[in-house]
Motif scaffolding. Structure first.
Motif, PDB file in Angstrom:
ATOM      1  N   UNK A 167       0.906  -1.271  -0.049  1.00 40.21           N
ATOM      2  CA  UNK A 167       0.325  -0.503   0.318  1.00 40.21           C
ATOM      3  C   UNK A 167       1.151   1.248  -0.177  1.00 40.21           C
ATOM      4  N   UNK A 168      -0.071   2.457   0.018  1.00 46.24           N
ATOM      5  CA  UNK A 168       0.167   3.875   0.306  1.00 46.24           C
ATOM      6  C   UNK A 168       0.985   4.495   1.128  1.00 46.24           C
ATOM      7  N   UNK A 169       2.576   4.417   1.556  1.00 44.61           N
ATOM      8  CA  UNK A 169       2.889   5.110   3.046  1.00 44.61           C
ATOM      9  C   UNK A 169       2.964   6.548   2.362  1.00 44.61           C
ATOM     10  N   UNK A 170       1.694   7.230   2.359  1.00 43.16           N
ATOM     11  CA  UNK A 170       1.521   8.605   1.883  1.00 43.16           C
ATOM     12  C   UNK A 170       2.862   9.888   2.504  1.00 43.16           C
ATOM     13  N   UNK A 171       3.389  10.478   1.932  1.00 43.91           N
ATOM     14  CA  UNK A 171       4.459  11.552   2.332  1.00 43.91           C
ATOM     15  C   UNK A 171       4.295  12.771   3.184  1.00 43.91           C
ATOM     16  N   UNK A 172       4.989  13.596   3.375  1.00 42.74           N
ATOM     17  CA  UNK A 172       4.923  14.749   4.566  1.00 42.74           C
ATOM     18  C   UNK A 172       4.018  15.491   4.435  1.00 42.74           C
ATOM     19  N   UNK A 173       3.044  15.527   2.776  1.00 44.38           N
ATOM     20  CA  UNK A 173       1.943  16.658   3.083  1.00 44.38           C
ATOM     21  C   UNK A 173       0.904  16.029   2.342  1.00 44.38           C
ATOM     22  N   UNK A 174       1.078  14.925   1.860  1.00 45.15           N
ATOM     23  CA  UNK A 174      -0.551  13.610   1.149  1.00 45.15           C
ATOM     24  C   UNK A 174      -1.201  13.643   2.390  1.00 45.15           C
ATOM     25  N   UNK A 175      -0.863  13.640   3.521  1.00 51.53           N
ATOM     26  CA  UNK A 175      -2.563  13.352   4.253  1.00 51.53           C
ATOM     27  C   UNK A 175      -3.541  15.128   3.932  1.00 51.53           C
ATOM     28  N   UNK A 176      -2.821  15.882   3.868  1.00 51.10           N
ATOM     29  CA  UNK A 176      -3.275  17.746   3.660  1.00 51.10           C
ATOM     30  C   UNK A 176      -3.457  18.490   2.157  1.00 51.10           C
ATOM     31  N   UNK A 177      -2.932  17.393   1.277  1.00 51.51           N
ATOM     32  CA  UNK A 177      -2.928  18.024   0.396  1.00 51.51           C
ATOM     33  C   UNK A 177      -3.267  17.141  -1.085  1.00 51.51           C
ATOM     34  N   UNK A 178      -4.111  17.144  -1.878  1.00 53.42           N
ATOM     35  CA  UNK A 178      -4.760  16.037  -2.744  1.00 53.42           C
ATOM     36  C   UNK A 178      -3.660  15.922  -3.610  1.00 53.42           C
ATOM     37  N   UNK A 179      -3.130  17.227  -4.747  1.00 51.01           N
ATOM     38  CA  UNK A 179      -2.634  16.891  -5.859  1.00 51.01           C
ATOM     39  C   UNK A 179      -1.274  15.842  -4.975  1.00 51.01           C
ATOM     40  N   UNK A 180      -0.655  15.724  -4.066  1.00 54.09           N
ATOM     41  CA  UNK A 180       0.595  15.199  -3.281  1.00 54.09           C
ATOM     42  C   UNK A 180       0.391  13.661  -3.128  1.00 54.09           C
ATOM     43  N   UNK A 181      -1.039  14.162  -3.105  1.00 55.08           N
ATOM     44  CA  UNK A 181      -1.850  12.502  -2.378  1.00 55.08           C
ATOM     45  C   UNK A 181      -1.690  11.271  -3.763  1.00 55.08           C
ATOM     46  N   UNK A 182      -2.733  12.319  -4.992  1.00 56.01           N
ATOM     47  CA  UNK A 182      -3.218  11.791  -6.390  1.00 56.01           C
ATOM     48  C   UNK A 182      -1.293  11.017  -7.371  1.00 56.01           C
ATOM     49  N   UNK A 183      -0.654  11.760  -6.978  1.00 55.31           N
ATOM     50  CA  UNK A 183       0.211  11.969  -7.651  1.00 55.31           C
ATOM     51  C   UNK A 183       1.609  10.908  -7.026  1.00 55.31           C
ATOM     52  N   UNK A 184       1.248  10.755  -5.891  1.00 57.78           N
ATOM     53  CA  UNK A 184       2.298   9.281  -5.076  1.00 57.78           C
ATOM     54  C   UNK A 184       1.352   8.166  -5.454  1.00 57.78           C
ATOM     55  N   UNK A 185      -0.359   8.523  -5.204  1.00 56.32           N
ATOM     56  CA  UNK A 185      -0.344   6.957  -5.390  1.00 56.32           C
ATOM     57  C   UNK A 185      -0.553   6.739  -7.170  1.00 56.32           C
ATOM     58  N   UNK A 186      -0.598   7.439  -8.885  1.00 53.43           N
ATOM     59  CA  UNK A 186      -0.120   6.987  -9.359  1.00 53.43           C
ATOM     60  C   UNK A 186       0.896   6.455  -9.700  1.00 53.43           C
ATOM     61  N   UNK A 187       2.107   6.996  -8.644  1.00 52.30           N
ATOM     62  CA  UNK A 187       3.654   6.931  -9.418  1.00 52.30           C
ATOM     63  C   UNK A 187       3.447   4.926  -8.314  1.00 52.30           C
ATOM     64  N   UNK A 188       2.841   5.111  -7.173  1.00 58.38           N
ATOM     65  CA  UNK A 188       3.027   3.589  -7.088  1.00 58.38           C
ATOM     66  C   UNK A 188       2.150   2.608  -7.772  1.00 58.38           C
ATOM     67  N   UNK A 189       1.209   2.982  -8.127  1.00 58.72           N
ATOM     68  CA  UNK A 189       0.257   2.224  -8.835  1.00 58.72           C
ATOM     69  C   UNK A 189       1.361   2.023 -10.407  1.00 58.72           C
ATOM     70  N   UNK A 190       2.059   3.148 -11.148  1.00 58.39           N
ATOM     71  CA  UNK A 190       2.580   2.071 -12.609  1.00 58.39           C
ATOM     72  C   UNK A 190       3.800   1.250 -11.947  1.00 58.39           C
TER      73      UNK A 190
END
Length: 348
Positions: A167-190
């Motif tokens: 699963x995704x271990x969200x980075x420092x901003x992902x918990x409050x920033x939608x763009x960071x969250x989606x970008x990390x999710x898509x990176x891991x999915x790729x």
């Protein structure tokens, strides 16, 4: 379930984490800590207790009495040279010459600790257990960047094929920033070449209810971040997975929360407990989970899989096997819960 919890204002406020809406004070990592909470007895899952005593009950595969949800946050992969050098020097002082030689041969700044994944999965498999691994998906230059995700591609593929979740271990901003969250999710999915449905925040950064809302928008099915960084226990009085309730919008959020109960650093370092007292706290939490047929989520970092912390983790596995607990990862629990959930009380 919600209607029952609403009947007791104290339990409803605990379950919804109302005090976190009202108290702005956060620690250096923007976390709400146990010491800031007015709810002191975190070893009693009061919300789950109320549900079970009123006839709600879960059922697990093979009629298992309770669940141990096993998980690992992969914060680091490469060990700094000075750390390995210290370990080599310690081995020499203790006249463990073979160990020292092995460490020296591995003094490579780009040595991937891939054997840790194999050791963890091998250990868990010997107890009939599975777990979830949460990996960082940060781009080079990002805050808290620790390793290129591609370096783990082979290891990730291997553990996934064996039945372990990534699963995704969200980075420092992902918990409050939608763009960071989606970008990390898509990176891991790729890298995984499949959808990612599970999430845990790095450093347990979390905001109630905003983080749940972001996860819902991003398409996650479950989160397992809701635990205190400074004390083990049941943060919102639940020892069962649940759908959070947003007090601001007066609605249930679709993301399933599998609350975090025990983190290695919290239990063994932050609470400053010796091994005997740490196990006593662990046993109290296990007893509560068994009493209410609940789920106790354990976070053990991959770098804690050595020495005394490894022995403690092995003790958790031994206890779970002895008790007949279902020991598995968050993904399996979330899938089971979506299909079964809590059984309603029988009509009189």
């Amino acid at each position: 379930m919600m209607d029952l919890l609403r009947q007791d204002d104290e339990i409803w406020n605990l379950f919804t984490r109302k005090e976190e809406y009202e108290k702005p004070d956060r620690d250096q990592f923007d976390r709400f800590s146990y010491y800031q909470s007015g709810h002191r007895d975190v070893f009693v899952p009061r919300a789950s207790q109320m549900l079970v005593e009123n006839g709600f009950s879960p059922e697990y595969p093979e009629s298992r009495p309770f669940v141990i949800c096993l998980s690992h946050d992969v914060d680091t992969v490469y060990q700094p040279l000075h750390v390995r050098g210290f370990e080599a020097a310690k081995a020499l002082r203790e006249r463990r010459f073979l160990d020292a030689g092995s460490i020296v041969r591995q003094l490579n700044p780009r040595k991937c600790r891939e054997q840790v994944f194999e050791e963890i999965t091998g250990l868990e498999d010997s107890y009939g257990a599975r777990s979830s691994f949460y990996v960082l998906a940060l781009e080079k230059g990002a805050r808290e960047y620790a390793y290129p995700l591609e370096d783990l591609e082979q290891e990730i593929s291997t553990i996934r094929k064996g039945g372990w979740e990534v699963g995704l271990h969200g980075g420092c901003d992902a918990y409050r920033d939608f763009e960071s969250l989606v970008r990390e999710k898509q990176y891991l999915e790729s890298v995984l070449d499949r959808k990612v449905t599970g999430y845990r925040s790095h450093y347990l950064r979390f905001r109630v209810p905003e983080t749940w809302e972001l996860l819902e928008r991003a398409g996650f099915l479950y989160d397992t971040s809701l635990g205190y960084p400074d004390c083990v226990g049941f943060r919102n009085g639940m020892c069962h997975p649940f759908r959070p309730y947003d007090l601001n919008r007066d609605r249930e959020i679709s993301v399933l929360e599998i609350p975090l109960v025990v983190m290695d650093r919290t239990l063994l370092l932050h609470m400053r407990l010796n091994p005997e007292r740490a196990w006593d706290r662990m046993k109290r939490l296990f007893d509560a989970a068994e009493r209410y047929h609940g789920v106790i989520t354990v976070l053990w970092h991959n770098e804690f899989m050595t020495g005394d912390p490894l022995r403690f983790y092995r003790k958790i596995l031994e206890y779970g096997r002895e008790k007949g607990a279902w020991m598995t990862g968050s993904h399996e629990i979330a899938a089971w819960w979506r299909e079964n959930g809590m059984r309603m009380p029988k009509a009189p």
